[in-house]
Enzyme design. Structure first.
Site, short mmCIF file in Angstrom:
data_model
loop_
_atom_site.label_atom_id
_atom_site.label_comp_id
_atom_site.label_asym_id
_atom_site.label_seq_id
_atom_site.Cartn_x
_atom_site.Cartn_y
_atom_site.Cartn_z
CG HIS A 39 4.19 19.39 36.16
ND1 HIS A 39 3.59 20.63 36.26
CD2 HIS A 39 3.52 18.75 35.18
CE1 HIS A 39 2.61 20.73 35.39
NE2 HIS A 39 2.54 19.61 34.72
CE LYS A 49 5.03 21.67 31.81
NZ LYS A 49 4.87 20.94 33.05
CG ASP A 105 26.87 27.63 26.28
OD1 ASP A 105 27.11 26.41 26.40
OD2 ASP A 105 26.94 28.24 25.20
CG HIS A 161 -0.96 23.88 29.44
ND1 HIS A 161 0.41 23.88 29.55
CD2 HIS A 161 -1.39 22.77 30.09
CE1 HIS A 161 0.82 22.82 30.23
NE2 HIS A 161 -0.26 22.13 30.58
CE LYS A 198 1.46 24.71 33.53
NZ LYS A 198 0.19 24.07 33.43
CG ASP A 235 -1.09 45.10 43.96
OD1 ASP A 235 -2.25 45.13 43.48
OD2 ASP A 235 -0.87 44.86 45.16
#
Length: 477
Positions: free
Chosen positions: A220, A222, A227, A395, A397, A402
């Site tokens: 999953h 991404k 370089d 979508h 995440k 703090d």
């Protein structure tokens, strides 16, 4: 009569055989020492969904501890190879005053923290794609891309053509996509890249999706590395919908661009996955170039998988929640937390920490969304503030706490991300980054409804029933 008799005998024999198969399966489940919640969920599926439940368990529920698709021993061994060059780099040694989370990931995940990074945040697909295209266009040595989804649409073809141009210039291009995430993509799309000298691999290829347990373990992640100096990580894949959204709203996501030594962590993750599938070992120092400080961001790239001994990201999330003193804000498109994570949220809120959870009003999958809604009342009962994002599909995440700890990556707050998927998150330990991500969360709040228990109790009874039924399957979704 003879025909009827034989039919009855056959039917009786079938039911007896099925009964013993189910008993044997339940016995195997118990001996596997899974969590009681997951074990009971599978038992309910086996009893209430005859035949279908058994087939579903055979392909999605079997533990692969003894028959690893990628054995834990081999995965650890192969990860040490690119890790050797990674660990030879100068990382942040003085952890005095840094959150315990940093030390936890360094010890359990072998994730090295690096200072002196520069980071840019993207909250929409268009700006992220622009930045990725610009970085790829400037590549001189190699381009490593890894996405759960790489679609054959306008966006995918645009990126494909650019990669082909770079390959013709002599730049080494490698692409790793997830075979299940790209089920609908015509393989000719990838063959075009192969013909141009681009190395393209599908992660854990599933030739017959209905007849293999590989379908349950997906990559999953991404990430992109250019370089060895510039990297991208977050929640966005390569597909047109990440830019255009849906007819009912925008696609709101979070992705970051990193330049600096933190890219070493992204490179290690990619090379490990590449070796796992291709058996080609890439450990040259040219993939880990020496770099000077680019900025003031302190970052740590953390990966998790269904192979390792610990649930690294899940345990890190629990630790982050428990360590929060003033606040912790979380965005996730799906909220089906494990018992440990749910207890951590409730405990922090009951201790007086400002805990906020943001999920979308509408999601791209019905079942996971219904399951997510089933947890909201328990959160609010403990004092967690629940925000429902109404401007489209959230979508993102994102975690921030703090003004000192933050995270962006691919892991959702659900069983699948914590227990089944190969995931990657970037964790940050500097005030500047935390405040920037906090501001993004607070800005999204303006497009949210702050849910109340009284308001939530008024939802239709039919919806409550669906939520409760789907929740029984939460460990399996």
């Amino acid at each position: 009569m003879d025909g009827i008799a034989w039919s009855e005998i056959f039917g009786t024999f079938f039911y007896i055989l099925y009964f013993f198969i189910v008993l044997f399966t339940i016995f195997s489940l118990i001996l596997d020492n899974r969590s009681p919640i997951k074990t009971m969920t599978w038992i309910l599926v086996l009893f209430f969904f005859p035949v279908v439940g058994l087939i579903f368990y055979f392909f999605f529920g079997r533990s692969t501890r003894k028959e690893r698709l990628i054995s834990r021993k081999r995965y650890i061994r192969l990860s040490k190879r690119p890790m050797a060059e990674y660990q030879s780099q100068e990382s942040l040694q003085d952890e005095t005053g840094k959150p315990r989370l940093m030390a936890f990931f360094k010890r359990v995940n072998k994730a090295l923290p690096f200072g002196g990074n520069k980071m840019e945040i993207y909250t929409d697909g268009y700006s992220m794609l622009q930045a990725l295209i610009k970085a790829i266009a400037g590549a001189r040595h190699h381009i490593h891309l890894q996405f759960y989804i790489f679609e054959n649409d306008a966006v995918g073809r645009l990126l494909r053509d650019l990669l082909i141009d770079k390959a013709r210039e002599g730049v080494k291009v490698r692409l790793l996509y997830d075979d299940v995430g790209c089920w609908k993509v015509d393989r000719l799309f990838y063959d075009q890249m192969l013909c141009e000298g681009i190395e393209v691999l599908g992660f854990l290829k599933v030739r017959f999706p209905l007849f293999t347990s590989k379908v349950n373990y997906r990559n999953h992640r991404k990430i992109a590395i250019i370089d060895g100096r510039v990297g991208f990580i977050g929640g966005m894949n390569i597909a047109e919908r990440y830019i255009r959204g849906f007819s009912w709203g925008r696609w709101r996501d979070t992705h970051v661009r990193l330049s600096g030594k933190a890219v070493y962590g992204l490179q290690t993750s990619f090379l490990t996955d590449w070796y796992a599938i291709d058996r080609t070992l890439l450990t040259s120092a040219e993939y880990f170039p020496k770099m000077r400080e680019e900025g003031n961001v302190v970052a740590q790239i953390v990966t998790s998988d269904p192979v390792g001994e610990w649930k690294d990201i899940m345990q890190g999330v629990v630790l982050a929640i428990c360590n929060a003193q003033r606040y912790i804000y979380v965005q996730s498109p799906y909220f089906l937390p494990t018992e440990e994570v749910m207890n951590a949220f409730q405990t922090a809120a009951l201790a007086g920490v400002d805990v906020r959870v943001m999920i979308p009003e509408r999601a791209d999958t019905f079942l996971t969304h219904m399951g997510s809604l089933s947890y909201l009342d328990e959160l609010m009962a403990a004092g967690v503030k629940v925000y429902i994002y109404k401007a489209g599909f959230l979508h993102s995440k994102l975690i921030v706490s703090d003004d000192e700890v933050a995270s962006v990556g691919s892991a959702n707050m659900d069983f699948r991300s914590f227990e089944h998927n190969f995931e990657a998150n970037a964790f940050f330990y500097d005030k500047e980054t935390a405040l920037a991500l906090k501001e993004i969360f607070l800005n999204d709040q303006r497009s949210c409804l702050l849910l109340s228990r009284k308001q939530w109790a008024m939802r239709p009874r039919k919806q409550r029933v669906i939520e409760s039924v789907v929740r029984l399957l939460a460990p399996l979704l």
